[in-house]
Design a protein around this motif. Structure first.
Motif: not given
Length: 149
Positions: A62-70
């Motif tokens: 969840e953290w990766h999905s939310k923050n990696h694109p940003r």
């Protein structure tokens, strides 16, 4: 784990074209834009070595999905601003204009580092001490390990 790898590969292929103009891979650009270690990369590529619980895996995904694109958007922004800075300097822009671009680069880099710090802290809270030590060990053993003085 297969889902994580598929997502990682998809994001990499989508992001790669955005970095082709810089001559750097997304990983190289991320390192260029900030000095923080990319510990999430270790989890995404070697998470099977950590014996993650389903709850841990879900929280990290969840953290990766939310923050990696940003993060990748900010990294691209740094590259764009650096190119603009160089072009403006060569085109005779005023010192004030160059300073304004430089300040924007610093702001974006600061936001990248703040996000990476939050990621590290989040990861530290999710993993148990043994898992955390393993992530650090794997990171140091990999190509992405920082150069020691």
């Amino acid at each position: 784990m297969k889902t994580r790898l598929l997502i990682l590969l998809s994001l990499f292929s989508l992001s790669f074209s955005a970095f082709a103009a810089t001559g750097m891979t997304p990983e190289q650009m991320l390192h260029h834009a900030n000095p923080m270690p990319n510990l999430m990369h270790v989890i995404m590529t070697q998470g099977d070595k950590l014996e993650l619980t389903e709850k841990q895996s879900k929280a990290l995904d969840e953290w990766h999905s939310k923050n990696h694109p940003r993060i990748m958007e900010m990294v691209k922004r740094v590259a764009e601003l650096e190119k603009t800075l160089a072009n403006e300097a060569l085109d005779g822009a005023s010192g004030a204009v160059l300073q304004q671009i430089t300040n924007e680069i610093f702001k974006v880099r600061e936001n990248i580092i703040k996000t990476k710090l939050a990621c590290r802290n989040n990861m530290h809270n999710i993993l148990n001490p043994k898992q955390w030590d393993k992530v650090v060990e794997l990171y140091k053993a990999g190509k992405q390990a920082p150069v020691k003085d």
